[in-house]
Design a protein around this motif. Structure first.
Motif, PDB file in Angstrom:
ATOM      1  N   THR A   1       0.446   3.261   7.170  1.00  0.00           N
ATOM      2  CA  THR A   1      -0.585   3.891   6.730  1.00  0.00           C
ATOM      3  C   THR A   1      -0.527   3.856   5.065  1.00  0.00           C
ATOM      4  O   THR A   1      -1.423   3.093   4.641  1.00  0.00           O
ATOM      5  CB  THR A   1      -0.735   5.260   7.053  1.00  0.00           C
ATOM      6  OG1 THR A   1      -0.819   5.151   8.390  1.00  0.00           O
ATOM      7  CG2 THR A   1      -1.986   5.696   6.372  1.00  0.00           C
ATOM      8  N   TYR A   2       0.625   4.371   4.432  1.00  0.00           N
ATOM      9  CA  TYR A   2       0.656   4.127   2.998  1.00  0.00           C
ATOM     10  C   TYR A   2       0.564   2.753   2.509  1.00  0.00           C
ATOM     11  O   TYR A   2      -0.283   2.374   1.674  1.00  0.00           O
ATOM     12  CB  TYR A   2       1.911   5.021   2.652  1.00  0.00           C
ATOM     13  CG  TYR A   2       2.204   4.822   1.100  1.00  0.00           C
ATOM     14  CD1 TYR A   2       1.550   5.626   0.340  1.00  0.00           C
ATOM     15  CD2 TYR A   2       3.016   3.769   0.648  1.00  0.00           C
ATOM     16  CE1 TYR A   2       2.040   5.688  -1.049  1.00  0.00           C
ATOM     17  CE2 TYR A   2       3.264   3.577  -0.531  1.00  0.00           C
ATOM     18  CZ  TYR A   2       2.661   4.611  -1.433  1.00  0.00           C
ATOM     19  OH  TYR A   2       3.089   4.440  -2.920  1.00  0.00           O
ATOM     20  N   GLU A   3       1.362   1.842   3.087  1.00  0.00           N
ATOM     21  CA  GLU A   3       1.199   0.566   2.728  1.00  0.00           C
ATOM     22  C   GLU A   3      -0.003  -0.375   2.905  1.00  0.00           C
ATOM     23  O   GLU A   3      -0.478  -0.794   2.065  1.00  0.00           O
ATOM     24  CB  GLU A   3       2.396  -0.348   3.521  1.00  0.00           C
ATOM     25  CG  GLU A   3       2.377  -1.795   2.917  1.00  0.00           C
ATOM     26  CD  GLU A   3       3.485  -2.786   3.586  1.00  0.00           C
ATOM     27  OE1 GLU A   3       3.277  -3.877   3.667  1.00  0.00           O
ATOM     28  OE2 GLU A   3       4.444  -1.691   4.070  1.00  0.00           O
ATOM     29  N   ARG A   4      -0.892   0.072   3.940  1.00  0.00           N
ATOM     30  CA  ARG A   4      -2.171  -0.459   4.366  1.00  0.00           C
ATOM     31  C   ARG A   4      -3.200   0.072   3.017  1.00  0.00           C
ATOM     32  O   ARG A   4      -3.997  -0.543   2.868  1.00  0.00           O
ATOM     33  CB  ARG A   4      -2.456  -0.293   5.583  1.00  0.00           C
ATOM     34  CG  ARG A   4      -1.835  -1.084   6.656  1.00  0.00           C
ATOM     35  CD  ARG A   4      -2.346  -1.007   7.927  1.00  0.00           C
ATOM     36  NE  ARG A   4      -1.671  -1.760   8.916  1.00  0.00           N
ATOM     37  CZ  ARG A   4      -1.827  -1.301  10.196  1.00  0.00           C
ATOM     38  NH1 ARG A   4      -2.035  -0.523  10.782  1.00  0.00           N
ATOM     39  NH2 ARG A   4      -0.885  -2.308  10.933  1.00  0.00           N
ATOM     40  N   ASN A   5      -2.827   1.351   2.994  1.00  0.00           N
ATOM     41  CA  ASN A   5      -3.977   1.820   1.852  1.00  0.00           C
ATOM     42  C   ASN A   5      -3.885   1.826   0.527  1.00  0.00           C
ATOM     43  O   ASN A   5      -4.747   1.883  -0.374  1.00  0.00           O
ATOM     44  CB  ASN A   5      -3.955   3.331   2.105  1.00  0.00           C
ATOM     45  CG  ASN A   5      -4.716   3.957   3.603  1.00  0.00           C
ATOM     46  OD1 ASN A   5      -5.238   3.267   3.921  1.00  0.00           O
ATOM     47  ND2 ASN A   5      -4.335   5.097   4.069  1.00  0.00           N
ATOM     48  N   THR A   6      -2.517   1.341   0.154  1.00  0.00           N
ATOM     49  CA  THR A   6      -2.131   1.220  -1.332  1.00  0.00           C
ATOM     50  C   THR A   6      -1.851  -0.165  -1.758  1.00  0.00           C
ATOM     51  O   THR A   6      -1.667  -0.720  -2.844  1.00  0.00           O
ATOM     52  CB  THR A   6      -0.912   1.807  -1.524  1.00  0.00           C
ATOM     53  OG1 THR A   6       0.287   1.707  -1.130  1.00  0.00           O
ATOM     54  CG2 THR A   6      -1.324   3.634  -1.421  1.00  0.00           C
ATOM     55  N   GLY A   7      -1.297  -1.049  -0.874  1.00  0.00           N
ATOM     56  CA  GLY A   7      -0.901  -2.233  -0.900  1.00  0.00           C
ATOM     57  C   GLY A   7       0.402  -2.394  -1.445  1.00  0.00           C
ATOM     58  O   GLY A   7       1.004  -3.586  -1.974  1.00  0.00           O
TER      59      GLY A   7
END
Length: 63
Positions: free
Chosen positions: A24-30
């Motif tokens: 989720t962190y990676e998807r939301n922040t890139g």
């Protein structure tokens, strides 16, 4: 279910939860998490007896 099986099941559940949060962190922040670290931090009373604890978590992200 024995104690070892319970511990293994809980470990797998926690790993799945952490993996989901990191995704989720990676998807939301890139941003990609390069490393994750945990430190168990005990809380002591005035007599030096451990009364509680918490985990301090640190993510290393390459920009």
């Amino acid at each position: 279910m024995g104690e070892i099986e319970k511990a293994k099941a809980l470990k797998a559940e926690i790993e799945k939860d952490i993996s989901g949060m990191m995704t989720t962190y990676e998807r939301n922040t890139g941003l990609i998490v390069d490393e994750i670290g945990f430190i168990r931090q005990p809380v002591y009373d005035n007599m030096g007896k451990e009364t509680d604890f918490r985990y301090v978590v640190e993510l290393r992200v390459k920009l």
